[in-house]
Design an enzyme around this catalytic site. Structure first.
Site, short mmCIF file in Angstrom:
data_model
loop_
_atom_site.label_atom_id
_atom_site.label_comp_id
_atom_site.label_asym_id
_atom_site.label_seq_id
_atom_site.Cartn_x
_atom_site.Cartn_y
_atom_site.Cartn_z
N THR A 55 39.84 33.86 34.28
CA THR A 55 40.13 33.28 35.60
C THR A 55 40.45 31.79 35.43
O THR A 55 40.05 31.19 34.46
CB THR A 55 38.90 33.50 36.49
OG1 THR A 55 38.91 34.85 36.91
CG2 THR A 55 38.88 32.59 37.72
N ARG A 58 38.19 45.61 45.93
CA ARG A 58 37.04 44.78 45.54
C ARG A 58 37.44 43.30 45.59
O ARG A 58 38.48 42.91 45.09
CB ARG A 58 36.59 45.16 44.14
CG ARG A 58 35.43 44.29 43.58
CD ARG A 58 35.93 43.12 42.77
NE ARG A 58 34.87 42.40 42.09
CZ ARG A 58 35.04 41.22 41.50
NH1 ARG A 58 36.22 40.64 41.52
NH2 ARG A 58 34.05 40.63 40.89
N1 ASP Z 1 34.89 35.49 39.09
C1 ASP Z 1 36.03 36.39 38.98
C2 ASP Z 1 35.76 37.62 39.83
O1 ASP Z 1 34.64 38.11 39.82
C3 ASP Z 1 36.31 36.82 37.59
C4 ASP Z 1 36.34 35.72 36.54
O2 ASP Z 1 35.92 34.62 36.79
O3 ASP Z 1 36.80 36.00 35.42
O4 ASP Z 1 36.67 38.13 40.43
#
Ligand code: ASP
Length: 315
Positions: free
Chosen positions: A183, A210
Site C-alpha cells: 500500500t 471488503r
Molecule cells: N491497509 C490496507 C488494507 O487493509 C492494506 C495494506 O496496507 O497493505 O486494505
C-alpha cells in the site's frame, strides 16, 4: 516472542517535509530495493510540488499519484485483486484544516487518490464508494484504470486462485492471516500545515466489497491540527484501533516519537499477529516512521535531508 515496534524519527526543524511509504509487509530484498527506488522518486515528486508553495494536501496527492502510477506497489495500476479477480481500490486524504475526502471499492479509475481529492474539494461528502465515486471522478477528468494488469499481478492472482478453495476456509477462520502488501502513502508539512494521504488495492484475496482502513479518516489516514499520519498493514486491525487518530490524539509531552511508539505497542498487544506501519509528521517538525511486525520502504525529504530505506527488516 512478540515483535517489538520499531520507530525512527528525524527532527526536520522548520523545514517543509514530505514522506512516502510503500506498504508494511514481508519484503524480499530484491523487491524492497525496487520499492525504495519508487518511494524515493515519489517523495521527490511531492517535494517539488511542496516547494511550489502549494498546500501540503496537493503535494501529498502528487506523491501518492506517483506511487499509484508506478505499477510496482499495491495501489492504482499495481493493485492486487479480489478473490474474484477484480481490482477494488480505496484511498483517502486529509489536512490539518479539516479538508477530508476518501473513496472506497472503486474499480475503474487510475488514481483513487485524485478521486479522494475531488470528494474533499468538490463535494460536501467525506467518503464515496463504488460507482458513484467513479462517476464523480470521471466527471472531473480522472483517467480510467489502465489495462492490462501488470504481469506480476496477473501471475500472482492465477497462482493464488489455484489455492482458493483451500484458503477460503482459512481466510474466514483466521482474519489476522490477511496479507497486506505494498500500500502507498504520503504525509507532508509546510509551515504550520500538515497533510496525509493513503491509497491501496487492499489485501490480496479479499472478498469483493471488503473495505479496509485506507479510506477511513482516523484509521488509514488522518490529519489533526498538529499531526498527519498515513498507515498501512492489516486493515481490520488498524480500523479496530483507529491507529492514525490515536497517534494524533496521543501527541503530547512525549513528542511524536512517544505517540507513535505508544500506539504501535498497544497495537502489538491487541493484535500480536497483525502488522502495521506508519509515516507521520508534526507541525513542529518531527517526522517519524514506525512499524510493528513488518518491514516498510519509506523516503523522507526535507531541507538538507534525503533519506530512503526500509524500516524493519527485509527477508
Ligand atoms: N491497509 C490496507 C488494507 O487493509 C492494506 C495494506 O496496507 O497493505 O486494505
Amino acid at each position: 516472542m512478540r515483535a517489538r515496534p520499531l520507530v525512527r524519527c528525524v527532527d526536520v526543524g522548520s523545514s517543509p517535509a514530505l514522506l512516502t511509504h510503500g506498504g508494511a509487509g514481508g519484503w524480499s530484498r530484491e523487491r524492497a530495493e525496487k520499492a525504495v527506488r519508487v518511494v524515493k522518486a515519489a517523495a521527490e515528486a511531492g517535494w517539488r510540488k511542496l516547494l511550489e508553495l502549494v498546500e501540503p494536501l496537493d503535494a501529498v496527492a502528487v506523491a501518492v499519484k506517483h506511487l499509484e502510477d508506478s505499477g510496482v506497489l499495491n495501489a492504482g495500476r499495481g493493485s492486487v485483486l479480489t478473490l474474484n479477480g477484480i481490482v477494488e481500490m480505496d484511498a483517502g486524504l486529509m489536512d490539518s484544516n479539516g479538508v477530508v475526502g476518501a473513496v472506497a471499492a472503486v474499480r475503474r479509475i487510475a488514481n483513487p487518490i485524485l478521486a479522494a481529492l475531488i470528494v474533499a474539494r468538490e463535494t460536501p461528502h467525506v467518503l464515496m464508494a463504488s460507482v458513484g465515486a467513479e462517476k464523480l471522478a470521471e466527471a472531473f477528468g480522472v483517467r480510467l484504470h489502465p489495462g492490462p494488469l501488470p504481469e506480476r499481478v496477473a501471475a500472482a492472482h492465477l497462482r493464488r486462485r489455484r489455492e482458493r478453495d483451500r484458503l477460503l476456509l482459512r481466510l474466514w477462520l483466521e482474519k489476522a492471516g490477511l496479507a497486506p502488501a505494498d500500500t502507498v502513502g504520503a504525509v507532508a508539512r509546510y509551515e504550520g500545515l500538515v497533510a496525509a494521504g493513503t491509497s491501496t488495492g487492499g489485501v490480496s484475496f479479499k472478498l469483493e466489497g471488503r473495505v479496509g482502513d485506507t479510506p477511513i479518516p482516523g484509521a488509514g489516514f488522518y490529519a489533526s491540527r498538529r499531526v498527519a499520519c498515513s498507515a498501512t498493514g492489516i486493515g481490520e486491525a488498524i480500523l479496530a484501533d483507529m491507529v492514525c487518530l490515536r497517534i494524533a490524539e496521543g501527541y503530547g509531552d512525549s513528542g511524536l516519537e512517544g505517540a507513535v511508539e505508544g500506539v504501535l505497542r498497544r497495537f502489538g498487544e491487541r493484535h500480536p499477529r497483525a502488522s502495521v506501519g506508519v509515516i507521520t509528521v508534526s507541525s513542529s517538525g518531527e517526522a517519524c516512521i514506525g512499524v510493528y511486525n513488518a518491514a516498510m520502504p519509506y523516503a523522507l525529504m526535507a531541507e538538507g535531508i534525503r533519506e530512503a530505506g526500509i524500516c524493519g527488516e527485509a527477508r
